[in-house]
Write a protein that holds these residues in place. Structure first.
Motif, PDB file in Angstrom:
ATOM      1  N   UNK A 143       0.852  -1.187   0.000  1.00  0.00           N
ATOM      2  CA  UNK A 143       0.000   0.000   0.000  1.00  0.00           C
ATOM      3  C   UNK A 143       0.889   1.239   0.000  1.00  0.00           C
ATOM      4  N   UNK A 144       0.586   2.177  -0.866  1.00  0.00           N
ATOM      5  CA  UNK A 144       1.320   3.443  -0.918  1.00  0.00           C
ATOM      6  C   UNK A 144       0.575   4.486  -0.079  1.00  0.00           C
ATOM      7  N   UNK A 145       1.282   5.555   0.270  1.00  0.00           N
ATOM      8  CA  UNK A 145       0.709   6.635   1.074  1.00  0.00           C
ATOM      9  C   UNK A 145       1.024   7.973   0.424  1.00  0.00           C
ATOM     10  N   UNK A 146       0.058   8.880   0.531  1.00  0.00           N
ATOM     11  CA  UNK A 146       0.257  10.233   0.004  1.00  0.00           C
ATOM     12  C   UNK A 146      -0.135  11.230   1.081  1.00  0.00           C
ATOM     13  N   UNK A 147       0.782  12.102   1.438  1.00  0.00           N
ATOM     14  CA  UNK A 147       0.521  13.078   2.494  1.00  0.00           C
ATOM     15  C   UNK A 147      -0.520  14.098   2.065  1.00  0.00           C
ATOM     16  N   UNK A 148      -1.296  14.539   3.027  1.00  0.00           N
ATOM     17  CA  UNK A 148      -2.393  15.470   2.765  1.00  0.00           C
ATOM     18  C   UNK A 148      -1.863  16.845   2.386  1.00  0.00           C
ATOM     19  N   UNK A 149      -2.433  17.413   1.324  1.00  0.00           N
ATOM     20  CA  UNK A 149      -2.043  18.746   0.861  1.00  0.00           C
ATOM     21  C   UNK A 149      -3.225  19.700   0.798  1.00  0.00           C
ATOM     22  N   UNK A 150      -4.347  19.309   1.391  1.00  0.00           N
ATOM     23  CA  UNK A 150      -5.569  20.098   1.261  1.00  0.00           C
ATOM     24  C   UNK A 150      -6.474  19.473   0.216  1.00  0.00           C
ATOM     25  N   UNK A 151      -7.634  20.100  -0.019  1.00  0.00           N
ATOM     26  CA  UNK A 151      -8.546  19.608  -1.048  1.00  0.00           C
ATOM     27  C   UNK A 151      -7.821  19.615  -2.390  1.00  0.00           C
ATOM     28  N   UNK A 152      -7.982  18.542  -3.136  1.00  0.00           N
ATOM     29  CA  UNK A 152      -7.190  18.341  -4.365  1.00  0.00           C
ATOM     30  C   UNK A 152      -7.692  19.209  -5.510  1.00  0.00           C
ATOM     31  N   UNK A 153      -7.375  20.496  -5.414  1.00  0.00           N
ATOM     32  CA  UNK A 153      -7.745  21.442  -6.463  1.00  0.00           C
ATOM     33  C   UNK A 153      -6.532  21.890  -7.270  1.00  0.00           C
ATOM     34  N   UNK A 154      -5.347  21.665  -6.723  1.00  0.00           N
ATOM     35  CA  UNK A 154      -4.111  22.141  -7.337  1.00  0.00           C
ATOM     36  C   UNK A 154      -3.566  21.095  -8.306  1.00  0.00           C
ATOM     37  N   UNK A 155      -3.500  21.450  -9.585  1.00  0.00           N
ATOM     38  CA  UNK A 155      -2.992  20.507 -10.580  1.00  0.00           C
ATOM     39  C   UNK A 155      -1.525  20.163 -10.357  1.00  0.00           C
ATOM     40  N   UNK A 156      -0.806  21.012  -9.627  1.00  0.00           N
ATOM     41  CA  UNK A 156       0.597  20.718  -9.332  1.00  0.00           C
ATOM     42  C   UNK A 156       0.755  19.455  -8.491  1.00  0.00           C
ATOM     43  N   UNK A 157      -0.306  19.067  -7.792  1.00  0.00           N
ATOM     44  CA  UNK A 157      -0.229  17.888  -6.927  1.00  0.00           C
ATOM     45  C   UNK A 157      -0.210  16.597  -7.742  1.00  0.00           C
ATOM     46  N   UNK A 158      -0.576  16.666  -9.007  1.00  0.00           N
ATOM     47  CA  UNK A 158      -0.732  15.446  -9.798  1.00  0.00           C
ATOM     48  C   UNK A 158       0.563  14.636  -9.886  1.00  0.00           C
ATOM     49  N   UNK A 159       1.673  15.299 -10.107  1.00  0.00           N
ATOM     50  CA  UNK A 159       2.940  14.565 -10.203  1.00  0.00           C
ATOM     51  C   UNK A 159       3.289  13.895  -8.887  1.00  0.00           C
ATOM     52  N   UNK A 160       2.997  14.542  -7.777  1.00  0.00           N
ATOM     53  CA  UNK A 160       3.298  13.966  -6.461  1.00  0.00           C
ATOM     54  C   UNK A 160       2.390  12.783  -6.168  1.00  0.00           C
TER      55      UNK A 160
END
Length: 258
Positions: A143-160
């Protein structure tokens, strides 16, 4: 009664392959509802229907999962924009997570994202998913994990998001929820059902006064590899589970096919 404006005209014709994907995706929405994994009109299940340019099917915004059927699914582009302006509205912001993985993981064709109580609870636990049961051990170190960055509205988060998922089938979005992927809707559904079941087990165990038993790492890894055996690798298990659930839907309410 379903608002007729949310349905595509019944005269619309699709290719045989798209129609199959529409029916499978609609079935997944109904099954997520049936098994109590919905969050009213929120979260999404998506499937890729075209490679170049990439086009995906997703639910109309504002509909409950129990209302989804093959004809009212909406094709969108990589940014969640409707292909046909006449289709029902969608929630582009809700597609950010899906678009990231669809675009960054070519082998992923179906994605399921949920906000279940148990899934959100484990997503809020620092230790993540624990190997407390045979069901849980299928996901041991898988299982992978992704840290919370807020509501996913920022397209910059896609690569992460793509980097966090890597080559795994399951992603726990910290302080958020669960996400599973697959080459087929059947595969993504299988992993979501059992990942959520593992989270339910963990919440129940940790809520008790008993001290949990965690098997040695070598046993957990051995069990995980058993799940990856030949029967699992040739997709037979996914197919059997999916076909059984499709029969269940056909008995309960076959309108998802419409």
């Amino acid at each position: 009664m379903i608002n007729s404006k949310l349905k595509n005209p019944i005269t619309t014709s699709y290719s045989q392959e798209e129609q199959k994907l529409r029916v499978d995706l609609a079935a997944a929405y109904r099954l997520i509802h049936y098994y109590g994994m919905t969050d009213m009109i929120y979260t999404h299940i998506s499937v890729r229907i075209k490679e170049e340019p990439p086009i995906f099917l997703i639910n109309p915004y504002g509909m409950m999962f129990e209302e989804i059927c093959a004809s009212n699914l909406v094709p969108v582009d990589a940014n969640g924009n409707k292909i046909d302006p006449a289709d029902a509205e969608v929630n582009p912001a809700g597609f950010t997570i899906h678009s990231a993985i669809h675009l960054g993981c070519p082998n992923v064709h179906a994605i399921i994202h949920t906000h279940t109580i148990s899934g959100m609870a484990v997503a809020a636990m620092e230790e993540g998913l624990l190997p407390l049961n045979q069901i849980s051990m299928e996901f041991y170190n898988r299982v992978a994990y992704h840290d919370y960055e807020g509501i996913s509205l920022n397209l910059d988060e896609r690569e992460r998001l793509v980097a966090s998922l890597g080559d795994k089938k399951c992603l726990i979005l910290r302080n958020h929820g669960l996400l599973t992927v697959g080459k087929t809707v059947a595969e993504a559904f299988y992993y979501m059902y059992y990942l959520n079941k593992a989270c339910e087990i963990q919440v129940n165990v940790l809520n008790s006064s008993a001290k949990p038993i965690i098997p040695p790492p070598e046993i957990c890894e051995h069990t995980a590899k058993q799940f990856e055996g030949p029967f699992h690798q040739d997709n037979q298990e996914f197919k059997l589970v999916w076909e059984a659930n499709r029969r269940l839907l056909d008995r309960v309410d076959s309108s998802y096919i419409d």
